[in-house]
Design a protein around this motif. Structure first.
Motif, PDB file in Angstrom:
ATOM      1  N   ARG A  31      -5.616  35.810  -5.755  1.00  0.00           N
ATOM      2  CA  ARG A  31      -4.766  35.215  -5.091  1.00  0.00           C
ATOM      3  C   ARG A  31      -4.885  33.921  -4.472  1.00  0.00           C
ATOM      4  O   ARG A  31      -3.901  33.046  -4.342  1.00  0.00           O
ATOM      5  N   GLN A  32      -5.976  33.681  -4.022  1.00  0.00           N
ATOM      6  CA  GLN A  32      -6.548  32.319  -3.626  1.00  0.00           C
ATOM      7  C   GLN A  32      -6.338  31.244  -4.583  1.00  0.00           C
ATOM      8  O   GLN A  32      -5.889  30.226  -4.423  1.00  0.00           O
ATOM      9  N   ALA A  33      -6.558  31.428  -5.967  1.00  0.00           N
ATOM     10  CA  ALA A  33      -6.520  30.629  -6.934  1.00  0.00           C
ATOM     11  C   ALA A  33      -4.935  30.195  -7.222  1.00  0.00           C
ATOM     12  O   ALA A  33      -4.508  29.017  -7.257  1.00  0.00           O
ATOM     13  N   LEU A  34      -4.143  31.178  -7.086  1.00  0.00           N
ATOM     14  CA  LEU A  34      -2.763  31.274  -7.243  1.00  0.00           C
ATOM     15  C   LEU A  34      -2.164  30.400  -5.884  1.00  0.00           C
ATOM     16  O   LEU A  34      -1.325  29.217  -6.107  1.00  0.00           O
ATOM     17  N   SER A  35      -2.654  30.591  -4.849  1.00  0.00           N
ATOM     18  CA  SER A  35      -2.317  29.719  -3.742  1.00  0.00           C
ATOM     19  C   SER A  35      -2.614  28.229  -3.789  1.00  0.00           C
ATOM     20  O   SER A  35      -1.638  27.229  -3.715  1.00  0.00           O
ATOM     21  N   GLY A  36      -3.822  28.103  -4.368  1.00  0.00           N
ATOM     22  CA  GLY A  36      -4.259  26.726  -4.576  1.00  0.00           C
ATOM     23  C   GLY A  36      -3.446  26.061  -5.515  1.00  0.00           C
ATOM     24  O   GLY A  36      -3.052  24.780  -5.515  1.00  0.00           O
ATOM     25  N   LEU A  37      -3.132  26.625  -6.690  1.00  0.00           N
ATOM     26  CA  LEU A  37      -2.136  26.146  -7.782  1.00  0.00           C
ATOM     27  C   LEU A  37      -0.805  25.599  -7.257  1.00  0.00           C
ATOM     28  O   LEU A  37      -0.395  24.761  -7.379  1.00  0.00           O
ATOM     29  N   GLU A  42      -9.057  26.396 -18.889  1.00  0.00           N
ATOM     30  CA  GLU A  42      -9.519  24.974 -18.577  1.00  0.00           C
ATOM     31  C   GLU A  42      -8.732  24.278 -17.602  1.00  0.00           C
ATOM     32  O   GLU A  42      -9.343  23.441 -16.985  1.00  0.00           O
ATOM     33  N   ARG A  43      -7.338  24.159 -18.044  1.00  0.00           N
ATOM     34  CA  ARG A  43      -6.637  23.555 -16.965  1.00  0.00           C
ATOM     35  C   ARG A  43      -6.793  23.868 -15.459  1.00  0.00           C
ATOM     36  O   ARG A  43      -6.646  23.031 -14.649  1.00  0.00           O
ATOM     37  N   MET A  44      -6.921  25.323 -15.196  1.00  0.00           N
ATOM     38  CA  MET A  44      -7.127  25.785 -14.016  1.00  0.00           C
ATOM     39  C   MET A  44      -8.514  25.110 -13.270  1.00  0.00           C
ATOM     40  O   MET A  44      -8.314  24.913 -12.233  1.00  0.00           O
ATOM     41  N   HIS A  45      -9.252  25.002 -14.211  1.00  0.00           N
ATOM     42  CA  HIS A  45     -10.670  24.591 -13.572  1.00  0.00           C
ATOM     43  C   HIS A  45     -10.758  23.342 -13.281  1.00  0.00           C
ATOM     44  O   HIS A  45     -11.337  22.574 -12.180  1.00  0.00           O
ATOM     45  N   THR A  46      -9.751  22.522 -13.810  1.00  0.00           N
ATOM     46  CA  THR A  46      -9.588  20.891 -13.614  1.00  0.00           C
ATOM     47  C   THR A  46      -8.482  20.971 -12.319  1.00  0.00           C
ATOM     48  O   THR A  46      -8.740  20.274 -11.404  1.00  0.00           O
ATOM     49  N   THR A  47      -7.406  21.677 -12.394  1.00  0.00           N
ATOM     50  CA  THR A  47      -6.429  21.356 -11.422  1.00  0.00           C
ATOM     51  C   THR A  47      -6.948  21.973 -10.158  1.00  0.00           C
ATOM     52  O   THR A  47      -6.353  21.389  -9.051  1.00  0.00           O
ATOM     53  N   LEU A  48      -7.569  23.237 -10.211  1.00  0.00           N
ATOM     54  CA  LEU A  48      -7.786  23.921  -8.940  1.00  0.00           C
ATOM     55  C   LEU A  48      -8.806  22.970  -8.110  1.00  0.00           C
ATOM     56  O   LEU A  48      -9.176  23.487  -6.799  1.00  0.00           O
ATOM     57  N   GLY A  81      -7.969  26.867  -3.968  1.00  0.00           N
ATOM     58  CA  GLY A  81      -8.289  26.954  -5.414  1.00  0.00           C
ATOM     59  C   GLY A  81      -9.822  26.952  -5.877  1.00  0.00           C
ATOM     60  O   GLY A  81     -10.082  27.606  -6.599  1.00  0.00           O
ATOM     61  N   ARG A  82     -10.521  26.242  -5.156  1.00  0.00           N
ATOM     62  CA  ARG A  82     -11.994  26.000  -5.521  1.00  0.00           C
ATOM     63  C   ARG A  82     -12.528  27.355  -5.123  1.00  0.00           C
ATOM     64  O   ARG A  82     -13.397  27.959  -5.746  1.00  0.00           O
ATOM     65  N   GLY A  97     -10.978  30.351  -5.036  1.00  0.00           N
ATOM     66  CA  GLY A  97     -10.366  31.248  -5.706  1.00  0.00           C
ATOM     67  C   GLY A  97     -11.178  31.277  -7.327  1.00  0.00           C
ATOM     68  O   GLY A  97     -11.530  32.241  -7.767  1.00  0.00           O
ATOM     69  N   LEU A  98     -11.397  30.004  -7.735  1.00  0.00           N
ATOM     70  CA  LEU A  98     -12.386  29.941  -8.693  1.00  0.00           C
ATOM     71  C   LEU A  98     -13.516  30.718  -8.833  1.00  0.00           C
ATOM     72  O   LEU A  98     -14.243  31.191  -9.684  1.00  0.00           O
ATOM     73  N   GLU A  99     -14.046  30.301  -7.639  1.00  0.00           N
ATOM     74  CA  GLU A  99     -15.471  30.921  -7.230  1.00  0.00           C
ATOM     75  C   GLU A  99     -15.423  32.404  -7.309  1.00  0.00           C
ATOM     76  O   GLU A  99     -16.467  32.993  -7.693  1.00  0.00           O
ATOM     77  N   GLU A 100     -14.379  33.147  -6.690  1.00  0.00           N
ATOM     78  CA  GLU A 100     -14.218  34.549  -6.541  1.00  0.00           C
ATOM     79  C   GLU A 100     -14.085  35.028  -8.182  1.00  0.00           C
ATOM     80  O   GLU A 100     -14.708  36.047  -8.449  1.00  0.00           O
ATOM     81  N   ILE A 101     -13.376  34.405  -8.935  1.00  0.00           N
ATOM     82  CA  ILE A 101     -13.260  34.820 -10.298  1.00  0.00           C
ATOM     83  C   ILE A 101     -14.570  34.746 -11.158  1.00  0.00           C
ATOM     84  O   ILE A 101     -14.861  35.720 -11.599  1.00  0.00           O
TER      85      ILE A 101
END
Lengths: 440, 440
Positions: A171-177, A235-241, A247-248, A250-254
């Motif tokens: 949910r954090q990644a989505l918020s970041g996006l 890959e796009r998410m890793h760049t965008t977030l 976003g960061r 969220g990526l860490e959680e995932i």
């Protein structure tokens, strides 16, 4: 409508032996897995006080509540004071609030049982149906999220579901996006509800709905949908977030969840899936769904919901959990009739005055663990009783006529081959235990 | 009352792990026995249509029904259309009416689950409580009565109830007795209700009530009570009942049941008990109760009720059955905390960045069938985590610090002795399986 008067109420089911045994087997297999993970069972009443249930999931949720009329002199008021539970999470919040110090910390519990929702009944949609939940209350550790995912997939393995995939997002990644795309915070919830339709609708239709229903500018709506559905979406998410704190995180959680769960689940069966949204707005951290080949929708789902227990009336503690779509899973596993259950021994009653001996044979066989029935209907015809034995799926039938009695034997008929053997009465139990053993 | 807001509703209970595990164990043991007798499980919905339930056990019965309010636009009427089941027998009658030809003949079924009664809650009296029934529908055979008695006593043996006695009588024998004493048929029901108090009140008080409340002449009341409570009551019955057709039929039923069941139950544990009445007026043949040393009331009961299934809306078929007083039995077996549940392995988390390895250890141990938990709370102090392991009743704790990791070992602490051993990580699962095995 007269012919329907003996049906169970609309949206409910009677479970006769075959289907019920399938259900019980599945519940037992799942229970064993959850116990192996150290989850504790919890069982709360079928009904709660009305005020415990209302207002927890909004007006739509309240409409689904079966309310129980007050009793005695208060019945005439037409008011309700109790209501059937419609999920396992509200009772969990009440239990955590009530027994806090008596519970382990964190409190890892599973709950399996019926819930009731006054939904319109339909194919695969019931008003009484089982839920099967695991939750960890009081832990913010990524290990807790991983334990939930592994317990659920391990349970799927145990009941025999194959070829499933675990989709993970945050949910954090989505918020970041949304933040990176400049979506105003007040539109975020609605945008996520629309994005949740990416698994059902074509990307263009979702983008159009984002513009029409959610007031997003068209170029943002398209870019967002493109990013989430691209072949290289991860890959796009890793760049965008990278450009957002949420976003960061969220990526860490995932990444953390994939790392912790992959060893058990299998790296090829679990993946970051940027387009996974999950509609429910109480999730705060990782979210996941399990999908299986050839099945619409998900067979398990869950995530972290740190604010929910307090929103439902419990203390303010971090929590995560998940559910098995148990009715759907059972539907997959069981054919129309459910499990066939073999009886070991069916004892016929063809001679007069042999009831006591037959009751004695049955007692010895049951004491030895063999399932045994005695013919209880009125016919004394052997053919009819052997038909009964076949209908009961008996492995062996006992025949004890006057000549058997005189010779001190029991005729044992193998119901599969039709072969018969005369066994001395004092050897009967040992004989049948031996013959039933290989297939037990 | 604010402090009560998180309690379960009045008359209901939350079952936390210990007590719930005791209950589940008892249900499993009983289920195994019933299956061995060839009884089939049946599960019906928690609620039935209101008209299915009302009027079945008179006004007193109707007052105990929890009614469910109509929904949607009909909610405002204050009317109910559904109601929670308050026994397992009315649903059985509906199921027999609905699925007749799909069911085996006779239909031997067991049912275990909650029922709901809007009774005044009190010590040992609940509004949600479990019932545990076996019934044989469609058999007039004395073997069916014996199978019911044996299945219930076998279940008592299985759960560990000792020193019980099976009291047997017959509704026909009681009718014959009243006939011989010249009690008018229309007074019979009331007389039996009063005679049912012989297990609680002194004989003189029962005789007095027969005179005052049931209008019996004093000499008849006294003679009746004397006959039923005399040391030689059984012999008196054999003499007295010879003069009545119903009486002779009743004696034959009783003798038949004792003969068929004694082999399994044990002749010293089952006896004709002339003073046994059982208040419920739907019994038509043999009746029985099981009492246990040091316990008030009965722990199982039942009998033949040939007219009940049709009176409850089902077809006109002979039937018999019985119930375990399962809440009372569970109350006897379980202390306050319920079953203590030992965890095999508790994995502590004291070093940073060892989560993935610990998750891997846990996965291997669980795959081997060992119940395993990983510490999920925030502390990184070993002493605190070992306290947690002790609270979880773990046999072994795993400690995996930086030096362990470097040496490629896991420290395994025996939580009973406090002894610690360093085990190479690749031998961990085999080592713990071996050490957990003897006590499993």
């Amino acid at each position: 409508m007269a012919s329907r008067q003996f049906d169970p109420p609309s949206g409910t089911r009677d479970f006769l032996a075959g289907v019920l045994r399938t259900r019980e087997r599945v519940f037992t297999q799942i229970r064993e897995v959850f116990e192996r993970y150290g989850f504790e069972p919890l069982q709360t009443p079928a009904f709660e006080r009305l005020e415990t249930l209302t207002g927890k999931y909004g007006d739509e949720g309240d409409k689904l509540i079966f309310k129980i009329l007050r009793r005695g002199e208060h019945e005439a008021t037409g008011e309700a004071d109790l209501a059937l539970r419609y999920d396992m999470t509200v009772p969990l919040a009440r239990v955590v609030a009530n027994y806090g110090s008596q519970l382990p910390t964190p409190y890892k519990r599973y709950a399996m049982g019926p819930v009731w929702r006054a939904d319109r009944p339909g194919k695969g949609r019931f008003r009484e149906f089982a839920q099967c939940d695991v939750d960890v209350v009081g832990s913010a550790s990524p290990l807790a999220d991983a334990e939930v995912v592994c317990a659920l997939t391990d349970a799927l393995d145990a009941v025999g579901v194959r070829n499933y995939q675990v989709l993970v997002n945050s949910r954090q990644a989505l918020s970041g996006l949304l933040e990176v795309y400049g979506v105003p915070a007040e539109l975020g919830g609605g945008v996520l509800i629309t994005l949740d339709k990416l698994d059902k609708l074509a990307p263009e239709r979702v983008a159009a709905e984002l513009v029409e229903a959610r007031s997003l500018p068209a170029h943002i709506a398209e870019a967002l949908v493109n990013d989430l559905t691209a072949a290289d979406a991860v890959e796009r998410m890793h760049t965008t977030l990278k450009d957002s704190e949420a976003g960061r995180a969220g990526l860490e959680e995932i990444t953390g969840l994939l790392e912790l769960a992959a060893g058990k689940v299998g790296r090829e069966r679990i993946a970051f899936t940027p387009s996974l949204v999950r509609g429910l707005d109480y999730y705060t951290g990782v979210i996941f769904e399990v999908t299986a080949e050839g099945m619409p929708g998900s067979i398990a789902s869950g995530g972290r919901y740190d604010g929910l227990i307090s929103a439902l009336g419990g203390p303010d503690v971090p929590a995560c959990g998940g559910s098995l779509g148990i009715e759907r899973i059972i539907g997959l596993l069981s054919d129309h009739e459910g499990d066939v259950h073999r009886l070991d021994v069916a004892a016929t009653v063809i001679a007069e005055d042999t009831s006591t001996e037959l009751a004695g044979f049955a007692a010895r066989l049951r004491d030895a663990g063999l399932s045994t029935e005695i013919y209880l209907a009125a016919s004394r015809k052997l053919a009819k009783q052997l038909k009964w034995a076949a209908d009961r799926h008996a492995r062996f039938a006992l025949i004890y006529g006057a000549s058997d009695k005189e010779a001190g034997v029991v005729t044992v008929r193998d119901m599969d081959s039709g072969e018969q053997a005369q066994i001395p009465t004092n050897e009967l139990a040992a004989h049948l235990i031996r013959r039933c053993a290989p297939s037990r």
